[in-house]
Design an enzyme around this catalytic site. Structure first.
Site, PDB file in Angstrom:
ATOM      1  N   HIS A  47       1.001  -1.595   0.190  1.00 38.60           N
ATOM      2  CA  HIS A  47       0.135  -0.102  -0.093  1.00 38.60           C
ATOM      3  C   HIS A  47       0.585   1.421   0.213  1.00 38.60           C
ATOM      4  O   HIS A  47       1.969   1.046   0.598  1.00 38.60           O
ATOM      5  CB  HIS A  47      -0.586   0.230   1.406  1.00 38.60           C
ATOM      6  CG  HIS A  47      -2.220  -0.790   1.214  1.00 38.60           C
ATOM      7  ND1 HIS A  47      -2.907  -0.680   2.257  1.00 38.60           N
ATOM      8  CD2 HIS A  47      -2.794  -1.390   0.668  1.00 38.60           C
ATOM      9  CE1 HIS A  47      -3.666  -2.215   1.907  1.00 38.60           C
ATOM     10  NE2 HIS A  47      -3.554  -2.206   0.567  1.00 38.60           N
ATOM     11  N   GLU A  49       0.592   4.030   1.720  1.00 35.03           N
ATOM     12  CA  GLU A  49       1.372   4.420   3.194  1.00 35.03           C
ATOM     13  C   GLU A  49       2.967   3.512   3.720  1.00 35.03           C
ATOM     14  O   GLU A  49       3.621   4.021   4.383  1.00 35.03           O
ATOM     15  CB  GLU A  49       0.093   3.863   3.942  1.00 35.03           C
ATOM     16  CG  GLU A  49      -1.143   4.782   3.895  1.00 35.03           C
ATOM     17  CD  GLU A  49      -2.215   3.993   3.228  1.00 35.03           C
ATOM     18  OE1 GLU A  49      -1.662   3.264   1.616  1.00 35.03           O
ATOM     19  OE2 GLU A  49      -3.379   4.377   3.339  1.00 35.03           O
ATOM     20  N   CYS A  78      -6.537   1.996   5.882  1.00 34.59           N
ATOM     21  CA  CYS A  78      -6.619   1.138   5.602  1.00 34.59           C
ATOM     22  C   CYS A  78      -6.061   0.142   7.065  1.00 34.59           C
ATOM     23  O   CYS A  78      -5.055   1.115   8.110  1.00 34.59           O
ATOM     24  CB  CYS A  78      -6.389  -0.447   5.080  1.00 34.59           C
ATOM     25  SG  CYS A  78      -4.559  -1.555   5.307  1.00 34.59           S
ATOM     26  N   CYS A  81      -2.224  -0.431   7.690  1.00 30.95           N
ATOM     27  CA  CYS A  81      -1.399   1.546   7.656  1.00 30.95           C
ATOM     28  C   CYS A  81      -1.894   1.815   8.275  1.00 30.95           C
ATOM     29  O   CYS A  81      -0.609   2.592   8.902  1.00 30.95           O
ATOM     30  CB  CYS A  81      -2.272   1.829   6.007  1.00 30.95           C
ATOM     31  SG  CYS A  81      -1.344   1.308   5.038  1.00 30.95           S
TER      32      CYS A  81
HETATM   33 ZN   LIG Z   1      -3.210  -0.084   3.757  1.00 27.32          ZN
END
Ligand SMILES: [Zn+2]
Length: 144
Positions: A47, A49, A78, A81
């Site tokens: 991801h 992040e 999410c 993260c």
């Molecule tokens: Zn994430």
């Protein structure tokens, strides 16, 4: 800061959901930027992040700690993260679009502001929300 994250999102590789993240230091200088690259790298944890936090920690100068840093991301983080943001000890999280299906910074969960945690970053969500959501809507419309 969200504008920088939007610019990052627009550089997402073909086929990857365009989410962009940028880490800023205490003085507001961008130290790392990243885009979601899950498909391109076949990495479920890639991801934006996570990639941005890893890159920022390498240049930030305090080991893995990102105290004083702000992470800006175009979509509500999410659970993974959000957990990483707490572990990295970032001071602020700014995000664009809300993610009612998986969001862990206020929507489904509020991992970063859980009172049981010692470290709780400040949060500002919904910044340039329409613009951030629009990038995702365009992406999913094109795929249909
Ligand atoms: Zn994430």
């Amino acid at each position: 800061m969200i504008r920088a994250a939007i610019e990052a999102a627009r550089t997402a590789p073909d086929g990857d959901v365009p989410v962009g993240a940028v880490v800023f230091d205490e003085d507001g200088a961008a130290v790392a930027r990243a885009v979601n690259s899950r498909e391109t790298t076949s990495d479920p944890t890639a991801h934006a992040e996570i990639i941005a936090l890893r890159a920022a920690a390498r240049v930030y100068g305090d080991g893995w700690r990102l105290e004083g840093a702000t992470l800006a991301v175009t979509l509500e983080p999410c659970t993974m993260c959000a957990g990483a943001l707490v572990l990295a000890r970032v001071s602020r999280v700014v995000f664009g679009a809300w993610e009612p299906k998986t969001g862990a910074v206020g929507s489904l969960w509020d991992v970063v502001r859980d009172r049981r945690l010692m470290h709780r970053p400040q949060v500002r969500g919904g910044v340039l929300e329409d613009e951030c959501a629009g990038i995702l809507e365009d992406f999913f419309r094109e795929r249909r």
